[in-house]
Design a protein around this motif. Structure first.
Motif, PDB file in Angstrom:
ATOM      1  N   GLU A  98       0.827  -1.206   0.000  1.00  0.00           N
ATOM      2  CA  GLU A  98       0.000   0.000   0.000  1.00  0.00           C
ATOM      3  C   GLU A  98       0.863   1.259   0.000  1.00  0.00           C
ATOM      4  N   ALA A  99       1.868   1.289   0.858  1.00  0.00           N
ATOM      5  CA  ALA A  99       2.716   2.482   0.964  1.00  0.00           C
ATOM      6  C   ALA A  99       3.460   2.760  -0.337  1.00  0.00           C
ATOM      7  N   VAL A 100       4.028   1.726  -0.934  1.00  0.00           N
ATOM      8  CA  VAL A 100       4.788   1.919  -2.174  1.00  0.00           C
ATOM      9  C   VAL A 100       3.840   2.259  -3.331  1.00  0.00           C
ATOM     10  N   THR A 101       2.711   1.584  -3.407  1.00  0.00           N
ATOM     11  CA  THR A 101       1.751   1.844  -4.485  1.00  0.00           C
ATOM     12  C   THR A 101       1.208   3.263  -4.394  1.00  0.00           C
ATOM     13  N   LEU A 102       0.965   3.732  -3.182  1.00  0.00           N
ATOM     14  CA  LEU A 102       0.411   5.073  -2.960  1.00  0.00           C
ATOM     15  C   LEU A 102       1.487   6.046  -2.491  1.00  0.00           C
ATOM     16  N   VAL A 103       2.700   5.853  -2.955  1.00  0.00           N
ATOM     17  CA  VAL A 103       3.867   6.608  -2.492  1.00  0.00           C
ATOM     18  C   VAL A 103       3.661   8.126  -2.577  1.00  0.00           C
ATOM     19  N   ALA A 104       2.925   8.600  -3.543  1.00  0.00           N
ATOM     20  CA  ALA A 104       2.702  10.040  -3.687  1.00  0.00           C
ATOM     21  C   ALA A 104       1.839  10.604  -2.558  1.00  0.00           C
ATOM     22  N   ASP A 105       1.130   9.755  -1.848  1.00  0.00           N
ATOM     23  CA  ASP A 105       0.262  10.210  -0.760  1.00  0.00           C
ATOM     24  C   ASP A 105       0.997  10.439   0.553  1.00  0.00           C
ATOM     25  N   GLY A 106       2.258  10.097   0.628  1.00  0.00           N
ATOM     26  CA  GLY A 106       2.969  10.327   1.880  1.00  0.00           C
ATOM     27  C   GLY A 106       4.232   9.524   2.041  1.00  0.00           C
ATOM     28  N   GLY A 107       4.742   9.042   0.927  1.00  0.00           N
ATOM     29  CA  GLY A 107       5.981   8.276   0.998  1.00  0.00           C
ATOM     30  C   GLY A 107       5.765   6.909   1.611  1.00  0.00           C
ATOM     31  N   VAL A 108       6.852   6.298   2.006  1.00  0.00           N
ATOM     32  CA  VAL A 108       6.808   5.011   2.697  1.00  0.00           C
ATOM     33  C   VAL A 108       7.176   5.315   4.146  1.00  0.00           C
TER      34      VAL A 108
END
Length: 179
Positions: A120-130
């Protein structure tokens, strides 16, 4: 006649035997055949995918690919990877719970939960990084080499999702057997 029109015409003539909805969707396809237009790039992604999977449990591979495909709204890849998971012996309850894994943690091992959070973090990286805690939890469950493979797999499925979405792949028309 453009290449895109030719592709649509070819697709329209190759829908015999497909369920009506899929045949209709496939017949209307007007986008690029990525594998045919950029075969070296396509093969390179296939190679990255194969290398990323090495050493990871098949169930974990599919869970990562399913979750990223959910997040990216990639019906083509979601259909493909849920079918692959079933063929590998994954049970229906777990497949249904992947999208809501945080509310159904008891379906997944701590290692799988760490991989899903990292996905989730990597896929949505633009939302707040990892976030550091997400990375640290994954690092606690995977040796360095495994973690590198998990990250590579996440990067690869995100690439496949973007290829499928950009080229208008139709869910239910797994083209891997044709290649």
């Amino acid at each position: 006649m453009t290449t895109h029109t030719t592709t649509a015409t070819a697709a329209a003539t190759s829908t015999v035997g497909l369920p009506h909805g899929i045949a209709t969707a496939e017949a209307g396809r007007t986008r690029l055949d990525f594998a045919k237009a950029a075969p070296k790039v396509f093969r390179a992604i296939v190679g990255l995918d194969a290398a990323a999977r090495r050493g990871l449990e098949p169930a974990l591979v599919e869970l990562i690919q399913i979750r990223a495909s959910h997040l990216n709204h990639c019906a083509y890849c979601l259909h493909m990877h849920t079918n692959d998971a079933r063929k590998a012996g994954e049970n229906e309850d777990r497949l249904h719970m992947v999208a809501v894994w945080r509310e159904a943690r008891h379906f997944f091992t701590p290692r799988e939960q760490a991989a899903l959070a990292l996905t989730e973090a990597v896929t949505l990286v633009a939302d707040g990084g990892v976030p550091d805690p997400v990375y640290a939890e994954a690092a606690a469950h995977f040796e360095d080499e495994e973690l590198a493979h998990v990250l590579s797999l996440i990067l690869t499925i995100n690439t496949w999702n973007r290829v499928a979405l950009a080229t208008g792949k139709i869910a239910g028309t797994d083209e891997r057997a044709a290649r």
